[in-house]
Design a protein around this motif. Structure first.
Motif, short mmCIF file in Angstrom:
data_model
loop_
_atom_site.label_atom_id
_atom_site.label_comp_id
_atom_site.label_asym_id
_atom_site.label_seq_id
_atom_site.Cartn_x
_atom_site.Cartn_y
_atom_site.Cartn_z
N VAL A 1 -20.20 59.43 -89.18
CA VAL A 1 -20.39 59.76 -87.78
C VAL A 1 -19.37 58.99 -86.96
O VAL A 1 -19.18 57.78 -87.15
CB VAL A 1 -21.80 59.41 -87.28
N GLN A 2 -18.73 59.70 -86.03
CA GLN A 2 -17.76 59.05 -85.14
C GLN A 2 -18.01 59.49 -83.71
O GLN A 2 -18.39 60.64 -83.44
CB GLN A 2 -16.33 59.42 -85.52
N LEU A 3 -17.79 58.56 -82.77
CA LEU A 3 -17.79 58.88 -81.35
C LEU A 3 -16.36 58.69 -80.88
O LEU A 3 -15.82 57.59 -80.92
CB LEU A 3 -18.73 57.96 -80.57
N GLN A 4 -15.76 59.80 -80.45
CA GLN A 4 -14.36 59.76 -80.03
C GLN A 4 -14.30 59.90 -78.52
O GLN A 4 -14.62 60.95 -77.97
CB GLN A 4 -13.58 60.89 -80.71
N ALA A 5 -13.85 58.82 -77.87
CA ALA A 5 -13.75 58.82 -76.42
C ALA A 5 -12.32 59.07 -75.99
O ALA A 5 -11.37 58.69 -76.68
CB ALA A 5 -14.23 57.47 -75.87
N SER A 6 -12.19 59.70 -74.83
CA SER A 6 -10.87 59.97 -74.27
C SER A 6 -10.96 60.04 -72.76
O SER A 6 -12.06 60.17 -72.20
CB SER A 6 -10.31 61.29 -74.82
N GLY A 7 -9.79 59.94 -72.12
CA GLY A 7 -9.74 60.16 -70.68
C GLY A 7 -9.49 58.93 -69.84
O GLY A 7 -9.39 59.04 -68.62
N GLY A 8 -9.40 57.77 -70.43
CA GLY A 8 -9.14 56.58 -69.65
C GLY A 8 -7.72 56.58 -69.12
O GLY A 8 -6.90 57.43 -69.45
N GLY A 9 -7.44 55.58 -68.28
CA GLY A 9 -6.09 55.47 -67.74
C GLY A 9 -6.07 54.67 -66.47
O GLY A 9 -7.01 53.96 -66.13
N LEU A 10 -4.95 54.83 -65.76
CA LEU A 10 -4.73 54.13 -64.50
C LEU A 10 -4.94 55.09 -63.35
O LEU A 10 -4.43 56.21 -63.37
CB LEU A 10 -3.30 53.58 -64.46
N VAL A 11 -5.71 54.66 -62.35
CA VAL A 11 -5.99 55.50 -61.20
C VAL A 11 -6.03 54.62 -59.96
O VAL A 11 -6.40 53.45 -60.03
CB VAL A 11 -7.33 56.26 -61.40
N GLN A 12 -5.65 55.19 -58.84
CA GLN A 12 -5.69 54.45 -57.59
C GLN A 12 -7.10 54.43 -57.03
O GLN A 12 -7.90 55.36 -57.27
CB GLN A 12 -4.75 55.09 -56.57
N ALA A 13 -7.40 53.40 -56.28
CA ALA A 13 -8.70 53.29 -55.64
C ALA A 13 -8.95 54.53 -54.78
O ALA A 13 -8.05 55.01 -54.08
CB ALA A 13 -8.77 52.03 -54.79
N GLY A 14 -10.17 55.03 -54.88
CA GLY A 14 -10.52 56.25 -54.15
C GLY A 14 -10.28 57.52 -54.93
O GLY A 14 -10.73 58.60 -54.54
#
Length: 120
Positions: A1-14
């Motif tokens: 069983v694996q949980l694969q996360a994605s979608g992180g990164g750098l974003v500006q406030a707001g």
């Protein structure tokens, strides 16, 4: 069983960011899924969780800004992060309570973590 996360990164406030996590492999059923986060020097904390029946729970700090949802058919959970703040900067971890086999007990599984950085 694996949980694969994605979608992180750098974003500006707001700004906005979406995290996705999919459970893969062989298992009987996924129950509650959720997202936790851990900032440097702090303990890991619950951000949001969602039951199989889509009952949700949010940390007070993200209520009204973050939305958690899931797709039971795809065994995925999504965290939509709107109006992010610098204090949301952390490593975000996907979590799932999962029964590997029909007769097994429910076990806690964790994804590998994805970095979210919010610039001011």
């Amino acid at each position: 069983v694996q949980l694969q996360a994605s979608g992180g990164g750098l974003v500006q406030a707001g700004g906005s960011l979406s995290l996705s996590c999919a459970a893969s492999g062989s298992f009987f059923r996924v129950y509650t899924m959720g997202w936790y986060r851990q900032a440097p020097g702090k303990q890991r904390e619950l951000v949001a969780s969602i039951t199989r029946d889509s009952n949700t729970n949010y940390a007070d700090s993200v209520k009204g800004r973050f939305t958690i949802s899931r797709d039971n058919a795809k065994n995925t959970v999504i965290l939509q992060m709107n109006g992010v703040k610098p204090e949301d900067t952390a490593v975000y971890y996907c979590n799932a309570d999962l029964r590997p086999y029909y007769y097994s007990s429910i076990t806690d599984y964790w994804g590998q973590g994805t970095q979210v950085t919010v610039s001011s």
